[in-house]
Design an enzyme around this catalytic site. Structure first.
Site, PDB file in Angstrom:
ATOM      1  N   GLU A  36       0.848  -1.181   0.000  1.00  8.33           N
ATOM      2  CA  GLU A  36       0.000   0.000   0.000  1.00  8.33           C
ATOM      3  C   GLU A  36       0.890   1.239   0.000  1.00  8.33           C
ATOM      4  OE1 GLU A  36      -2.429   2.637  -0.440  1.00  8.33           O
ATOM      5  OE2 GLU A  36      -3.443   0.704  -0.213  1.00  8.33           O
ATOM      6  N   ALA A  38      -0.371   4.440  -0.016  1.00  8.83           N
ATOM      7  CA  ALA A  38      -1.021   5.584   0.641  1.00  8.83           C
ATOM      8  C   ALA A  38      -1.539   5.145   2.006  1.00  8.83           C
ATOM      9  CB  ALA A  38      -2.134   6.135  -0.244  1.00  8.83           C
ATOM     10  N   GLY A  41      -7.059   0.878   3.708  1.00 11.31           N
ATOM     11  CA  GLY A  41      -8.509   0.994   3.655  1.00 11.31           C
ATOM     12  C   GLY A  41      -9.086   1.297   2.299  1.00 11.31           C
ATOM     13  N   GLY A  42      -8.269   1.766   1.362  1.00  8.89           N
ATOM     14  CA  GLY A  42      -8.774   2.045   0.034  1.00  8.89           C
ATOM     15  C   GLY A  42      -9.723   3.223  -0.010  1.00  8.89           C
ATOM     16  N   CYS A  44     -13.068   3.469   0.077  1.00 12.77           N
ATOM     17  CA  CYS A  44     -14.216   3.513   0.984  1.00 12.77           C
ATOM     18  C   CYS A  44     -13.841   4.177   2.302  1.00 12.77           C
ATOM     19  CB  CYS A  44     -14.745   2.103   1.236  1.00 12.77           C
ATOM     20  SG  CYS A  44     -16.133   2.055   2.388  1.00 12.77           S
ATOM     21  N   HIS A 452     -45.691  -3.428  13.092  1.00 12.90           N
ATOM     22  CA  HIS A 452     -46.349  -2.136  12.881  1.00 12.90           C
ATOM     23  C   HIS A 452     -45.909  -1.170  13.987  1.00 12.90           C
ATOM     24  CE1 HIS A 452     -49.529   0.755  11.948  1.00 12.90           C
ATOM     25  NE2 HIS A 452     -49.775   0.804  13.264  1.00 12.90           N
TER      26      HIS A 452
END
Length: 470
Positions: A36, A38, A41-42, A44, A452
Site C-alpha cells: 500500500e 497511501a 482501507g482504500g 471507501c 407495525h
C-alpha cells in the site's frame, strides 16, 4: 538488482477486496504480501463511503434542527441560520478514519500478512518491485504465483479550457476543506456530486450543479430522477442541466466562473469554489502493466473475465480498477468470488450477480434489479406497482413523505427489480433483494406479517397497485 522474496500471493492495494483476501489467504496458511503506497482501507475508508457518510450525518443533524417545527417540536433559537462548523466536522471525520486505518493495519498484521508501504510496479508477469515510501530503504522485488491488483481509482478531470489554471477541488480534496464555501459549483450530476450538493447546502453554502445530461442520473428512470431533483431543489440546490462546460476562468476577486453551452444559450455560473465530480479513472498508469503483458481498455481499466482473472495466468484484478459499478459492496463481493474459487473450490461468476446501490441524499434513492427502461430495452414483460411514500403510515407519522416506491414483477409473479425514492430506501431495497435472491413470489411479501408501524410494512400494500406496463 534488488534481492527477490517469494510469497504465495501478492496483493497490490489495501482496498475492500484486498484486505479481507489477504486475511483469508493468510488464515489458510499462505504467505501473503500486501503493498500500500497511501493509506490502508482504500477508497471507501479514506475518501469514499466512510468520510462522506460521516459528514452527511453532520448535515442531517443541522437539517433536523432547522426543521423541528415541522413536527411541532419547539423551534431551536437561531436554528434557521445555523451553519456547519466545518473544521470540527472534518476533525470528527478524520478521527474516525484514523481509528479505521489503525484497526485495519492491526488486523492484517495480526493475521500474519507482510505489509509493505510503497509504490508497486510489475517487472514481469508475476514479479513486483516495491519502492518504499521512506528513504533510505532500498527497493525490493517480490514474486508470487498469484498477484491481485486492487489499486482503485482517482478523480477524473475533464479537458475543459482554463480548468488547469484555477484552484478547482476534487471530491477527495473537498472532504478536507475546513472553511465553508460561500457558493459551491459542482461540475457533474452523478451520485457523488448529488450527495455533496445536499451536504454543503445543509452546511450553509449556496450550491449549483452543472450537468451535461438533460437529467440527473442518466441511467435511471425519469420519475426517479425528477423525484430526486425535486427533493434537492426543496433544500435550495440549483441546477443547470443539459450544459456542456467549455471554459473556466478566475476573476480578480478569486471567484471562479464556469461557462457552459445549453439549449437556452450560453450560461455563466459564478462561485467561490468549484468541485469537479465527473467520474473516476483507474490507478493503473504507473503499475508497469506492460512489463507483465496485462491488458487494459482504452481508459486504463484492467480487463478481466467472469472470474476476475486477467489475460495473464495467476494475475487478478479486484474492485474498481477493473471497471463496472464502483461500489464498496461490489468490491467486497469480488473478494468472495476469488476466495471461494481459491480456497473452497467454488466457481461463481462476477458478471451474474445482483447490483444494489443507494444514494444517501434526502430523499434516499435505492435500486436493485431491472429499471423500467432496462425492462423495455430487454423486451422483458412486466407489471409495475407504484405507490407514493406519502400514503405510507410511517411516512405520515415522521413527516418524511417525499418520493415513491416502484416494484417490477414478471409474468411468474417474481420480482424483477425495484426503485425506491424516500426515507429508508436502501433498507427497504435490501428486503426486496432478499426476496429476489430467494425467488419469492410477490404475494409472499404482500401477505407477510411485518411489525407495525415500520417502513417495511408497506410491502403489504405496494403490490395492490400492480398494473400491466404500457
Amino acid at each position: 538488482m534488488p534481492a527477490s522474496t517469494k510469497f504465495d500471493a501478492i496483493i497490490i492495494g489495501s482496498g475492500q477486496a484486498g484486505n479481507p483476501l489477504a486475511t483469508a489467504l493468510a488464515a489458510a496458511g499462505r504467505k501473503v504480501a500486501l503493498i500500500e503506497k497511501a493509506q490502508f482501507g482504500g477508497s471507501c475508508v479514506n475518501y469514499g463511503c466512510v468520510p462522506t457518510k460521516t459528514l452527511l450525518a453532520t448535515a442531517e443533524r443541522l437539517h433536523l434542527l432547522r426543521t423541528a417545527p415541522e413536527v411541532a417540536a419547539p423551534a431551536v433559537l437561531g436554528a434557521a441560520g445555523l451553519r456547519a462548523d466545518l473544521a470540527a466536522a472534518v476533525a470528527r471525520k478524520d478521527a474516525l478514519l484514523a481509528q479505521s486505518r489503525q484497526g485495519l493495519e492491526a488486523s492484517l498484521t495480526g493475521a500474519g500478512v507482510a505489509l509493505f508501504r510503497g509504490h508497486a510496479a510489475f517487472t514481469g508477469p508475476r514479479t513486483v518491485r516495491v519502492a518504499p515510501n521512506e528513504a533510505p530503504h532500498a527497493p525490493r522485488d517480490l514474486t508470487a504465483p498469484l498477484v491481485f491488483i486492487n489499486t482503485g481509482t482517482r478523480p477524473a478531470v475533464p479537458d475543459v479550457p482554463g480548468l488547469a489554471d484555477v484552484p478547482y477541488l476534487t471530491t477527495t480534496q473537498l472532504l478536507d476543506l475546513k472553511e465553508l464555501p460561500e457558493h459551491l459549483v459542482i461540475l457533474g450530476g452523478g451520485y457523488i456530486g448529488l450527495e455533496f450538493s445536499q451536504m454543503f447546502r445543509r452546511f450553509g453554502s449556496r450550491v449549483t450543479i452543472v450537468e451535461h445530461s438533460p437529467q440527473l442520473l442518466e441511467r435511471e428512470d425519469d420519475d426517479v430522477c425528477e423525484a430526486l431533483k425535486a427533493g434537492l431543489a426543496a433544500d435550495g440546490v440549483e441546477f443547470v442541466l443539459g450544459a456542456e462546460a467549455h471554459r473556466v476562468s478566475r476573476g480578480p476577486d478569486g471567484h471562479l466562473t464556469l461557462t457552459a453551452h445549453t439549449h437556452q444559450g450560453e450560461r455563466r455560473v459564478r462561485g467561490t469554489h468549484l468541485l469537479v465530480a465527473t467520474g473516476r479513472l483507474p490507478n493503473t498508469d504507473d503499475l508497469g502493466l506492460g512489463f507483465a503483458g496485462i491488458a487494459t481498455d482504452e481508459k486504463g481499466f484492467v480487463q478481466v473475465n467472469d472470474f476476475l482473472q486477467t489475460n495473464v495466468r495467476g494475475v487478478y484484478a479486484l474492485g474498481d480498477v477493473h471497471g463496472g459499478p464502483q461500489f464498496t459492496h461490489i468490491s467486497y463481493d469480488d473478494y468472495r468470488v476469488v476466495r471461494d474459487a481459491l480456497l473452497h473450490g467454488k466457481r461463481r461468476s462476477a458478471r451474474r450477480r445482483p447490483l444494489p446501490y443507494g444514494i444517501f441524499t434526502e430523499p434516499q434513492v435505492a435500486r436493485i434489479g431491472l429499471s423500467e427502461g432496462q425492462a423495455r430495452e430487454q423486451q422483458q414483460p412486466y407489471r409495475v406497482a407504484k405507490m407514493p411514500v406519502a400514503s405510507i403510515g410511517r411516512a405520515q407519522q415522521t413527516g418524511e413523505c417525499t418520493g415513491f416506491w416502484k416494484v417490477l414483477v414478471g409474468p411468474d409473479d417474481r420480482i424483477l427489480g425495484a426503485a425506491i425514492v424516500g426515507a429508508a430506501a436502501a433498507e427497504v431495497m435490501a428486503m426486496l433483494e432478499i426476496a429476489m435472491a430467494g425467488r419469492l413470489k410477490y404475494p409472499v411479501l404482500q401477505e407477510m406479517i411485518f411489525a407495525h408501524p415500520t417502513w417495511s410494512e408497506a410491502l403489504n400494500t405496494v403490490f395492490r397497485h400492480l398494473k400491466t406496463a404500457r
